[in-house]
Design a protein around this motif. Structure first.
Motif, PDB file in Angstrom:
ATOM      1  N   UNK A 204       0.828  -1.212   0.000  1.00 43.86           N
ATOM      2  CA  UNK A 204       0.000   0.000   0.000  1.00 43.86           C
ATOM      3  C   UNK A 204       0.860   1.259   0.000  1.00 43.86           C
ATOM      4  N   UNK A 205       1.944   1.238   0.735  1.00 42.57           N
ATOM      5  CA  UNK A 205       2.840   2.405   0.778  1.00 42.57           C
ATOM      6  C   UNK A 205       3.472   2.654  -0.588  1.00 42.57           C
ATOM      7  N   UNK A 206       3.861   1.578  -1.279  1.00 38.15           N
ATOM      8  CA  UNK A 206       4.475   1.753  -2.598  1.00 38.15           C
ATOM      9  C   UNK A 206       3.448   2.229  -3.621  1.00 38.15           C
ATOM     10  N   UNK A 207       2.213   1.752  -3.518  1.00 35.18           N
ATOM     11  CA  UNK A 207       1.150   2.266  -4.395  1.00 35.18           C
ATOM     12  C   UNK A 207       0.967   3.770  -4.187  1.00 35.18           C
ATOM     13  N   UNK A 208       0.954   4.179  -2.932  1.00 36.90           N
ATOM     14  CA  UNK A 208       0.771   5.603  -2.626  1.00 36.90           C
ATOM     15  C   UNK A 208       1.950   6.428  -3.117  1.00 36.90           C
ATOM     16  N   UNK A 209       3.160   5.890  -2.985  1.00 39.23           N
ATOM     17  CA  UNK A 209       4.339   6.634  -3.455  1.00 39.23           C
ATOM     18  C   UNK A 209       4.328   6.797  -4.963  1.00 39.23           C
ATOM     19  N   UNK A 210       3.759   5.853  -5.681  1.00 34.62           N
ATOM     20  CA  UNK A 210       3.679   5.932  -7.142  1.00 34.62           C
ATOM     21  C   UNK A 210       2.394   6.606  -7.616  1.00 34.62           C
ATOM     22  N   UNK A 211       1.679   7.280  -6.701  1.00 37.18           N
ATOM     23  CA  UNK A 211       0.446   8.012  -7.026  1.00 37.18           C
ATOM     24  C   UNK A 211      -0.640   7.109  -7.587  1.00 37.18           C
ATOM     25  N   UNK A 212      -0.625   5.846  -7.230  1.00 38.17           N
ATOM     26  CA  UNK A 212      -1.717   4.931  -7.582  1.00 38.17           C
ATOM     27  C   UNK A 212      -2.671   4.892  -6.385  1.00 38.17           C
ATOM     28  N   UNK A 213      -3.469   5.952  -6.272  1.00 40.75           N
ATOM     29  CA  UNK A 213      -4.227   6.164  -5.048  1.00 40.75           C
ATOM     30  C   UNK A 213      -5.334   5.134  -4.854  1.00 40.75           C
ATOM     31  N   UNK A 214      -6.038   4.776  -5.906  1.00 38.52           N
ATOM     32  CA  UNK A 214      -7.127   3.815  -5.751  1.00 38.52           C
ATOM     33  C   UNK A 214      -6.602   2.449  -5.308  1.00 38.52           C
ATOM     34  N   UNK A 215      -5.486   1.985  -5.909  1.00 38.01           N
ATOM     35  CA  UNK A 215      -4.898   0.710  -5.502  1.00 38.01           C
ATOM     36  C   UNK A 215      -4.427   0.758  -4.046  1.00 38.01           C
ATOM     37  N   UNK A 216      -3.847   1.898  -3.656  1.00 33.75           N
ATOM     38  CA  UNK A 216      -3.385   2.032  -2.278  1.00 33.75           C
ATOM     39  C   UNK A 216      -4.558   1.981  -1.298  1.00 33.75           C
ATOM     40  N   UNK A 217      -5.649   2.667  -1.633  1.00 35.03           N
ATOM     41  CA  UNK A 217      -6.815   2.650  -0.754  1.00 35.03           C
ATOM     42  C   UNK A 217      -7.402   1.257  -0.639  1.00 35.03           C
ATOM     43  N   UNK A 218      -7.442   0.524  -1.760  1.00 30.86           N
ATOM     44  CA  UNK A 218      -7.970  -0.846  -1.696  1.00 30.86           C
ATOM     45  C   UNK A 218      -7.109  -1.733  -0.800  1.00 30.86           C
ATOM     46  N   UNK A 219      -5.794  -1.574  -0.912  1.00 36.91           N
ATOM     47  CA  UNK A 219      -4.904  -2.389  -0.083  1.00 36.91           C
ATOM     48  C   UNK A 219      -5.037  -2.032   1.387  1.00 36.91           C
ATOM     49  N   UNK A 220      -5.115  -0.743   1.682  1.00 41.55           N
ATOM     50  CA  UNK A 220      -5.323  -0.344   3.076  1.00 41.55           C
ATOM     51  C   UNK A 220      -6.666  -0.866   3.603  1.00 41.55           C
ATOM     52  N   UNK A 221      -7.675  -0.882   2.726  1.00 43.04           N
ATOM     53  CA  UNK A 221      -8.987  -1.360   3.147  1.00 43.04           C
ATOM     54  C   UNK A 221      -8.942  -2.838   3.531  1.00 43.04           C
ATOM     55  N   UNK A 222      -8.138  -3.622   2.794  1.00 37.77           N
ATOM     56  CA  UNK A 222      -7.977  -5.037   3.123  1.00 37.77           C
ATOM     57  C   UNK A 222      -7.382  -5.199   4.518  1.00 37.77           C
TER      58      UNK A 222
END
Length: 840
Positions: A204-222
């Motif tokens: 999730x942190x790497x998704x957020x660092x790469x500005x892939x916000x929707x993927x990061x939110x989904x991972x955090x939600x899991x």
């Protein structure tokens, strides 16, 4: 019972006697030599029933199970431990009774004392693990997953975000394989939840660092929805940060508050940080009252600089004067947690202590302290400048209140800087008198503040062209602080204006010795070398400056100009191309590039850059003239007309531009338009001979009766012109005779006159450097530009920028395109009219 009690006689002083006395029945030293005993042991005679302790010789051969030797399972046939014999190689326990087997000799019955068992040789090799077992495969796979997570974190720290995301994804895939294998072999309770949590969090942190916000939110939600993960609710802070980046402020506040509910009150610091995020989000949404509540709570619980500064901004936004003052007082009362500088002063001459102090003066902790103090001063200075006009009736009164508040705080040294900043604000408001008065108040302060104020005063007088006052305050600044590079630079500027370039160079060198990063001094010494015709030294200075200021337009132009002066047009072109990449709209740089290409014979490239220069600055007469001449050379006279018409608008008193327009009409075959243009020129300039000659010729060719009238006027004008020329000639002859008849003393000028003339020349060269040698050919706008041949002006306070230097350097050194004289020589020539119709 008393018969067993033995009292020690009074005369016997040895309290420990009798401990080594024993019954000879228990003497076992000669058992090995006792044939009967050995025979009994070897035969069934030894397998008799257990013997009581009263009968001697009951001991059997049995090793003693002590820590000094290995224990052997040797027992009697009846299961009773054997206690009296010693196996070979096994030592007896060391007791105080000699009959128990204790001896002082190093060797006991052929065995040595070996408590660690080293006599038994090396330990057997470890068993080789079988890597084919499922447990070992799972262990290796788990190790690989951990390595991938570490590689992902390291790549992120290096800035390689793409690689970090790839490693995180790969770790997630391998972890899913690991979970399936564990489920097949063991129960689900044995799954490593910590490893799963770390992998999902890293992904999730790497998704957020790469500005892939929707993927990061989904991972955090899991992670958050999984109840098996402890403290997963804190990750809602990260989800709130992502929503804040997406400008979904309401969702960000919602998740911040949910995370705040998940964090216990014992974690005070984390709760304060989340509250600060909530306050900042409220500021972005314009809800200043809610933001004020958040920041007020922070300042009451755990005050910090950022929260205090944000609180001032919120009160400024709502316009509450009293609250602004209180918030400013809270800001300057925030503890920095920095020790005094006294610990960096050696208390004595101890060399060891001195070395330690020198080592910690610039360590990482000291750097952190400096950064924190600089940040605090920045917040206080910015807040004072912001609220000063709002808290009182005038800016000056408000600033005075801020200064008084700072003087009674821990930032006493900042009060003087606020005063200087007050003077700078007066400068921005164009109130020079108040600025000067404010700075003059520091003349009686300590040396550092006095030097700073005098430096700024010198700068102000330098801008107002009051060289004497500028030089006086430059001397005062240097006297107050000889190591102030800005003061030395200003002094060098004053000497530069007087024409003493060698002395100016010395001041610039001294400024560089005190501060090698003083770019103003380095630039000015390059200009000084250029004035002294030391082109190589000047080029070296500007190349060094280019290494510091990579994208400085002034430096790039100076390097290009020096290469041109050194007869290296290729290098000059290269540096001008770099200059164009930095300032692509600079018309003079484009014109200079066009001139260089024109000198090399590349007309197409020259036209491209001249046209770009004209597009950005359509009032440059030289560019207009070149473009008009280019179109005439290429037989496109109609296109040249628009350029000469613009030149006529810029210089309406110059008749040559209108004559050029008329000539273009005539060359293109539009004789009627040419005739009208010539008539208009004649009305505005009735004494112009060239215009009358063309009018006579055109009227004659067309057959108009007006030709005779123009011919008569032409004769009158030519006659008047001849009379004027004769008068001028006779006047010159008379003045020549007067000079020849004069006295010898008047023929030779005195030394005083020579001296005054040279001083005037020096003064003119220093003050009128912004004017061009071509006078009339420059537009009024060019003539009105300020002189920029002066060197940089340094100021101690970085808020006051250095004296403005034109991006292209001194105007005398600006690119100037050579006038195309062939326009005047050829374009009016007509085969039918003859050479006598050429304009003057």
């Amino acid at each position: 019972m008393m018969q067993h009690v033995h009292l020690v006689p009074e005369e016997d002083e040895d309290l420990y006697s009798g401990y080594n006395d024993y019954n000879p029945t228990y003497d076992t030293e000669d058992l090995e030599n006792d044939t009967a005993f050995q025979q009994a042991v070897k035969t069934s005679h030894g397998r008799r029933p257990p013997i009581t302790g009263k009968v001697p010789g009951t001991a059997a051969a049995r090793p003693v199970g002590t820590s000094f030797g290995a224990r052997l399972n040797l027992a009697s046939s009846f299961g009773r431990p054997v206690t009296g014999s010693v196996q070979e190689g096994i030592a007896r326990p060391m007791t105080a009774v000699r009959a128990a087997g204790y001896t002082k000799s190093p060797n006991f019955r052929g065995s040595s004392f070996d408590p660690l068992g080293q006599s038994r040789g090396p330990a057997p090799p470890l068993e080789i693990k079988n890597e084919d077992t499922p447990e070992e495969k799972i262990r290796q796979l788990e190790k690989k997953v951990n390595e991938l997570v570490e590689e992902s974190c390291v790549a992120n720290s290096r800035g390689d975000l793409k690689l970090a995301l790839e490693k995180a994804k790969e770790a997630g895939k391998k972890e899913r394989v690991l979970v399936r294998q564990r489920e097949q072999m063991t129960s689900p309770e044995n799954i490593n939840l910590d490893l799963t949590y770390s992998i999902l969090f890293n992904l999730a942190s790497q998704y957020s660092a790469n500005d892939l916000h929707s993927e990061a939110l989904n991972t955090y939600q899991v992670i958050v929805k999984n109840k098996m993960f402890s403290n997963a609710g804190r990750l809602k802070v990260n989800m709130g940060n992502i929503f804040l980046k997406q400008r979904h402020f309401s969702k960000a506040i919602k998740f911040y508050r949910m995370a705040l509910d998940q964090i216990p009150s014992a974690h005070k610091e984390m709760r304060i940080k989340i509250m600060q995020n909530i306050g900042v989000t409220f500021v972005k949404t314009g809800q200043y009252s809610d933001a004020i509540n958040s920041f007020e709570h922070i300042m009451s619980e755990s005050p910090n600089l950022k929260a205090g500064f944000n609180l001032i901004l919120c009160y400024f936004a709502v316009g509450d004067r009293d609250k602004m003052k209180k918030a400013f007082q809270k800001l300057i009362a925030v503890p920095l947690g920095i020790d005094d500088d006294d610990k960096y002063i050696a208390p004595n001459d101890d060399p060891h202590t001195t070395l330690v102090i020198e080592a910690i003066k610039n360590d990482h902790l000291r750097e952190m302290e400096r950064e924190r103090k600089a940040l605090a001063e920045k917040y206080i200075m910015t807040a004072a400048k912001l609220i000063a006009p709002a808290i009182e009736t005038s800016f000056a009164v408000g600033y005075d209140w801020c200064v008084e508040a700072v003087k009674v705080s821990q930032y006493v040294e900042l009060a003087n800087d606020l005063e200087i900043n007050k003077a700078i604000t007066f400068l921005r408001q164009k109130d020079f008198n108040q600025a000067v008065e404010t700075l003059k108040m520091f003349e009686k302060k300590d040396s550092r503040v006095k030097s700073a104020a005098a430096t700024n005063l010198s700068f102000l007088y330098f801008l107002e062209n009051e060289s004497l006052q500028a030089d006086m305050y430059a001397d005062l600044a240097v006297a107050a602080d000889r190591y102030n590079p800005s003061a030395l630079t200003n002094k060098g500027n004053s000497v530069f204006l007087s024409g003493d370039y060698e002395k100016a160079a010395e001041f610039y060198k001294e400024a560089l010795r005190n501060d090698s990063s003083c770019t103003e001094a380095l630039y000015n010494i390059g200009l000084t070398y250029k004035k002294l015709c030391r082109l190589e030294d000047a080029l070296d200075c500007f190349l060094k400056l280019h290494a510091i200021l990579r994208n400085s337009a002034q430096v790039l132009y100076q390097i290009a100009s020096l290469h041109e002066m050194l007869d290296d047009p290729n290098q000059a072109t290269e540096w001008l191309m770099q200059l164009i990449s930095v300032v692509p709209t600079d018309s003079h740089a484009l014109a200079k590039l066009g001139e260089l290409y024109d000198n090399e014979g590349d007309k197409s490239q020259a036209f491209q850059y001249y046209y770009e220069s004209y597009r950005y600055f359509p009032s440059n007469i030289e560019v207009i003239e070149w473009l008009g001449a280019y179109y005439i050379d290429t037989q496109f006279c109609e296109k040249a007309i628009q350029y000469f018409e613009r030149a006529a608008l810029i210089q309406p008193t110059q008749v040559k531009w209108q004559l050029m327009v008329a000539s273009c009409y005539r060359r293109s075959g539009n004789y009627q338009k040419a005739l009208d243009t010539y008539k208009d020129i004649h009305r505005r300039f009735p004494d112009n001979v060239e215009c009358l000659r063309f009018l006579v010729r055109l009227c004659t060719d067309i057959g108009l009766k007006e030709g005779q009238d123009y011919a008569t006027k032409l004769k009158k004008v030519e006659k008047m012109k001849e009379i004027r020329e004769q008068r001028v000639k006779s006047g010159r002859d008379g003045s020549g005779r007067n000079r020849r008849e004069g006295s010898a003393s008047s023929a030779v000028p005195s030394s005083e006159n020579n001296h005054s003339t040279s001083m005037e020349q020096i003064k003119d060269s220093g003050q009128s450097s912004g004017t061009s040698a071509k006078g009339e050919r420059l537009s009024a706008k060019l003539r009105s530009l300020p002189g920029t041949n002066d060197p940089y002006e340094a100021s101690n306070n970085k808020e006051i920028d250095a004296s403005y230097i034109d991006p292209l350097g001194p105007q005398m050194e600006r690119p100037k395109t050579a006038a195309k004289k062939r326009v005047e020589d050829d374009e009016f020539a007509d085969e039918e009219l003859g050479d006598d119709l050429l304009p003057e």
